[in-house]
Scaffold this motif. Structure first.
Motif, PDB file in Angstrom:
ATOM      1  N   HIS A 122     -14.519  18.711 -86.450  1.00  0.00           N
ATOM      2  CA  HIS A 122     -15.209  19.945 -86.472  1.00  0.00           C
ATOM      3  C   HIS A 122     -16.331  20.017 -87.919  1.00  0.00           C
ATOM      4  O   HIS A 122     -16.140  19.243 -88.820  1.00  0.00           O
ATOM      5  CB  HIS A 122     -14.205  21.231 -86.908  1.00  0.00           C
ATOM      6  CG  HIS A 122     -13.238  20.890 -88.013  1.00  0.00           C
ATOM      7  ND1 HIS A 122     -12.080  19.859 -87.825  1.00  0.00           N
ATOM      8  CD2 HIS A 122     -13.029  21.613 -89.129  1.00  0.00           C
ATOM      9  CE1 HIS A 122     -11.644  19.997 -88.947  1.00  0.00           C
ATOM     10  NE2 HIS A 122     -11.933  20.932 -89.777  1.00  0.00           N
TER      11      HIS A 122
ATOM     12  N   GLU B  32      -5.770  23.589 -89.144  1.00  0.00           N
ATOM     13  CA  GLU B  32      -6.371  24.401 -90.165  1.00  0.00           C
ATOM     14  C   GLU B  32      -6.768  25.861 -90.014  1.00  0.00           C
ATOM     15  O   GLU B  32      -7.594  26.079 -88.841  1.00  0.00           O
ATOM     16  CB  GLU B  32      -7.867  23.462 -90.724  1.00  0.00           C
ATOM     17  CG  GLU B  32      -8.505  24.091 -92.091  1.00  0.00           C
ATOM     18  CD  GLU B  32      -9.445  23.007 -92.234  1.00  0.00           C
ATOM     19  OE1 GLU B  32     -10.144  22.441 -91.566  1.00  0.00           O
ATOM     20  OE2 GLU B  32      -9.601  22.839 -93.527  1.00  0.00           O
TER      21      GLU B  32
ATOM     22  N   HIS C 160     -15.802  16.262 -89.792  1.00  0.00           N
ATOM     23  CA  HIS C 160     -14.421  15.653 -90.078  1.00  0.00           C
ATOM     24  C   HIS C 160     -13.625  16.158 -89.286  1.00  0.00           C
ATOM     25  O   HIS C 160     -13.601  16.796 -88.436  1.00  0.00           O
ATOM     26  CB  HIS C 160     -14.133  16.028 -91.683  1.00  0.00           C
ATOM     27  CG  HIS C 160     -13.862  17.481 -91.926  1.00  0.00           C
ATOM     28  ND1 HIS C 160     -14.748  18.574 -91.914  1.00  0.00           N
ATOM     29  CD2 HIS C 160     -12.662  18.105 -91.977  1.00  0.00           C
ATOM     30  CE1 HIS C 160     -14.123  19.675 -91.937  1.00  0.00           C
ATOM     31  NE2 HIS C 160     -13.009  19.473 -92.253  1.00  0.00           N
TER      32      HIS C 160
ATOM     33  N   HIS D 115      -8.928  16.548 -89.388  1.00  0.00           N
ATOM     34  CA  HIS D 115      -7.546  16.259 -89.743  1.00  0.00           C
ATOM     35  C   HIS D 115      -6.585  15.911 -88.792  1.00  0.00           C
ATOM     36  O   HIS D 115      -6.421  16.549 -87.867  1.00  0.00           O
ATOM     37  CB  HIS D 115      -7.172  17.704 -90.337  1.00  0.00           C
ATOM     38  CG  HIS D 115      -7.967  18.274 -91.168  1.00  0.00           C
ATOM     39  ND1 HIS D 115      -8.116  18.119 -92.800  1.00  0.00           N
ATOM     40  CD2 HIS D 115      -9.015  19.428 -90.980  1.00  0.00           C
ATOM     41  CE1 HIS D 115      -9.177  18.933 -93.140  1.00  0.00           C
ATOM     42  NE2 HIS D 115      -9.673  19.515 -92.088  1.00  0.00           N
TER      43      HIS D 115
HETATM   44 NI    NI Z   1     -11.429  20.828 -91.843  1.00  0.00          NI
END
Ligand code: NI
Length: 141
Positions: A99, A61, A54, A56
């Motif tokens: 990632h 993060e 996925h 972002h």
């Molecule tokens: Ni993530």
């Protein structure tokens, strides 16, 4: 003399012991929000096996491994690589980087990211049944 303005009837938040927070749940890949800092969540999670690829789009993060070992596969300009985070290691996945976290033997994590950030990002591969697509659960919830 000044007037005392201290309000002794209203207590502030209590400290949270991370080990105690982690002891309140067993669900894997399902973060709990232990506290907030400005508009960021501090979350803890228990993980084992594979998460999902996925990304972002708009936020970094932060990962801190509290126990065990976490691997994070990353797709970067130069290709794919995996970073291994042992207990005590911190790592930041930069925004817009695909990632996939995974842990063969299990790990406990602390995550720091803007409130409302989904565990499966803005875009992701098919989410397997063992992965909780969530913006984090309240402790004890
Ligand atoms: Ni993530």
């Amino acid at each position: 003399m000044g007037i005392m303005s201290e309000d002794t009837t209203k207590a502030g938040p209590d400290p949270t012991l991370l080990s105690a927070a982690l002891a309140t749940f067993e669900t894997l890949w399902s973060p709990r929000i232990v506290t907030r800092v400005n508009d960021y969540d501090v979350r803890v999670a228990k993980v084992r096996g594979e998460h999902v690829w996925h990304v972002h789009d708009d936020t970094d993060e932060f990962f801190l491994v509290l126990d065990g070992t976490l691997d994070i596969a990353l797709r970067e300009d130069g290709g794919e690589r995996t970073v291994t985070l042992d207990r005590g290691a911190v790592f930041v996945v930069p925004r817009s980087t695909w990632h996939k976290p995974f842990s063969a033997d299990g790990a406990s994590l602390l995550l720091f990211e803007p409130s409302g950030t989904s565990t499966v990002g803005d875009r992701h591969d098919d989410v397997p049944g063992h992965v909780d697509a969530t913006t984090g659960h309240a402790l004890g919830g």
